[in-house]
Design a protein around this motif. Structure first.
Motif, PDB file in Angstrom:
ATOM      1  N   ASP A   1      26.791  42.042  40.966  1.00  0.00           N
ATOM      2  CA  ASP A   1      27.204  42.947  39.900  1.00  0.00           C
ATOM      3  C   ASP A   1      26.868  42.356  38.552  1.00  0.00           C
ATOM      4  O   ASP A   1      27.704  42.305  37.657  1.00  0.00           O
ATOM      5  CB  ASP A   1      28.714  43.210  40.014  1.00  0.00           C
TER       6      ASP A   1
ATOM      7  N   LYS B   1      32.420  43.446  36.824  1.00  0.00           N
ATOM      8  CA  LYS B   1      33.791  43.886  37.101  1.00  0.00           C
ATOM      9  C   LYS B   1      34.619  42.743  37.680  1.00  0.00           C
ATOM     10  O   LYS B   1      35.781  42.572  37.341  1.00  0.00           O
ATOM     11  CB  LYS B   1      33.774  45.055  38.085  1.00  0.00           C
TER      12      LYS B   1
ATOM     13  N   HIS C   1      33.161  45.289  27.923  1.00  0.00           N
ATOM     14  CA  HIS C   1      33.832  45.956  29.032  1.00  0.00           C
ATOM     15  C   HIS C   1      35.333  45.993  28.860  1.00  0.00           C
ATOM     16  O   HIS C   1      35.979  46.972  29.229  1.00  0.00           O
ATOM     17  CB  HIS C   1      33.477  45.261  30.342  1.00  0.00           C
TER      18      HIS C   1
ATOM     19  N   GLN D   1      27.691  45.000  35.379  1.00  0.00           N
ATOM     20  CA  GLN D   1      28.960  45.443  34.823  1.00  0.00           C
ATOM     21  C   GLN D   1      30.030  44.366  34.825  1.00  0.00           C
ATOM     22  O   GLN D   1      31.045  44.525  34.193  1.00  0.00           O
ATOM     23  CB  GLN D   1      29.478  46.629  35.624  1.00  0.00           C
TER      24      GLN D   1
ATOM     25  N   ASP E   1      35.969  49.955  29.141  1.00  0.00           N
ATOM     26  CA  ASP E   1      36.358  50.400  30.478  1.00  0.00           C
ATOM     27  C   ASP E   1      37.742  49.930  30.867  1.00  0.00           C
ATOM     28  O   ASP E   1      38.479  50.634  31.532  1.00  0.00           O
ATOM     29  CB  ASP E   1      35.354  49.875  31.517  1.00  0.00           C
TER      30      ASP E   1
ATOM     31  N   SER F   1      30.768  38.803  41.786  1.00  0.00           N
ATOM     32  CA  SER F   1      30.272  39.496  40.601  1.00  0.00           C
ATOM     33  C   SER F   1      28.985  38.877  40.108  1.00  0.00           C
ATOM     34  O   SER F   1      28.154  39.549  39.508  1.00  0.00           O
ATOM     35  CB  SER F   1      31.345  39.468  39.518  1.00  0.00           C
TER      36      SER F   1
END
Lengths: 101, 165
Positions: free
Chosen positions: A53, A58, B136, A56, B140, A49
């Protein structure tokens, strides 16, 4: 080159703890190696990540969930180990055959 | 934190070698208390790794939860039981590790970076790591967040119920 180094490090930690988990005759040592396995997986998630990434995050958030699951599993694992110890007075893995007939 | 290059590399090598040695210490030490302490040091090393990659929240969360709660729990369990020292037979398995290492080093990881999607948060660099994770988690990943809290509650009740007589 830094990504490969960290990945090799986490793969090394993973394989060492799988070896420890398989060859340990002690239930508490198996629990400790299980925590190491989850940590190696966490290093992988956060490294990927970080490199791929940054928008975001994740992998970062998934590693938080893995930490929470590891906490729950450590609690239940130690509860089971202590109740088996109370019944059998030993912590060897090959003696906990309570499910056999 | 954004450290200059040589300090960053030196800290990575230092933490990596500490990680390797203490990982071996968890598995190979005979006395289980030594392996529990080695586990604590491995977790501290991993938290310092995360601080180097600018993820402060995950580093602090790991320190608090893993070292502060899980490692203490494992130490309690180790000291509660009268574990006899057992001598182990070493089984060598270097083939799997060599295969993993070849696979990792031969893959072209930097070809993946061109397939990532674009930005979702507008003020990207003004927000710290904790706020990004908070945003987040609240938008999400809200459903897994609630499930995790239910799982922790069920685990807590189950652990107490198992240890009651």
């Amino acid at each position: 080159m830094m990504l490969e180094h960290i990945l090799v490090l986490s793969a090394y930690l993973f394989s060492i703890s799988i070896y420890g988990l398989i060859t340990s005759r002690n239930m508490v040592r198996a629990l400790m190696c299980l925590e190491l396995i989850l940590n190696a997986v966490n290093i992988n998630f956060v490294t990927f990540s970080d490199f791929f990434d940054s928008r975001q995050l994740k992998g970062n958030i998934f590693s938080i969930f893995v930490i929470a699951i590891a906490a729950a599993e450590a609690a239940i694992g130690s509860a089971i180990v202590s109740s088996i110890y109370r019944n059998r007075k030993s912590t060897r893995i090959n003696q906990s055959t309570l499910l056999n007939k | 934190m954004d450290l200059p290059g040589p300090i960053h590399n030196f800290l990575l090598v230092f933490l990596g070698s500490g990680l390797i040695l203490r990982g071996l210490g968890v598995v190979l030490r005979i006395n289980p208390i030594y392996s529990a302490f080695s586990l604590g040091l491995v977790l501290v090393c991993i938290s310092l790794f995360y601080i180097l990659t600018n993820y402060h929240f995950v580093a602090t969360a790991k320190l608090l939860i893993y070292v502060g709660a899980i490692n203490v729990l494992i130490l309690f369990v180790v000291m509660f039981m009268n574990i006899q020292n057992i001598i182990k037979i070493l089984i060598h398995g270097p083939l799997g590790m060599a295969l993993l290492r070849c696979t990792i080093l031969d893959t072209s990881w930097y070809g993946i970076i061109w397939t990532t999607r674009s930005n979702q948060i507008i003020e990207q660099d003004l927000i710290g790591n904790s706020q990004q994770i908070g945003i987040h988690l609240a938008t999400d990943f809200f459903l897994p967040f609630e499930f995790i809290s239910i799982i922790l509650l069920v685990a807590l009740i189950g652990a107490i119920d198992v240890t009651l007589q």
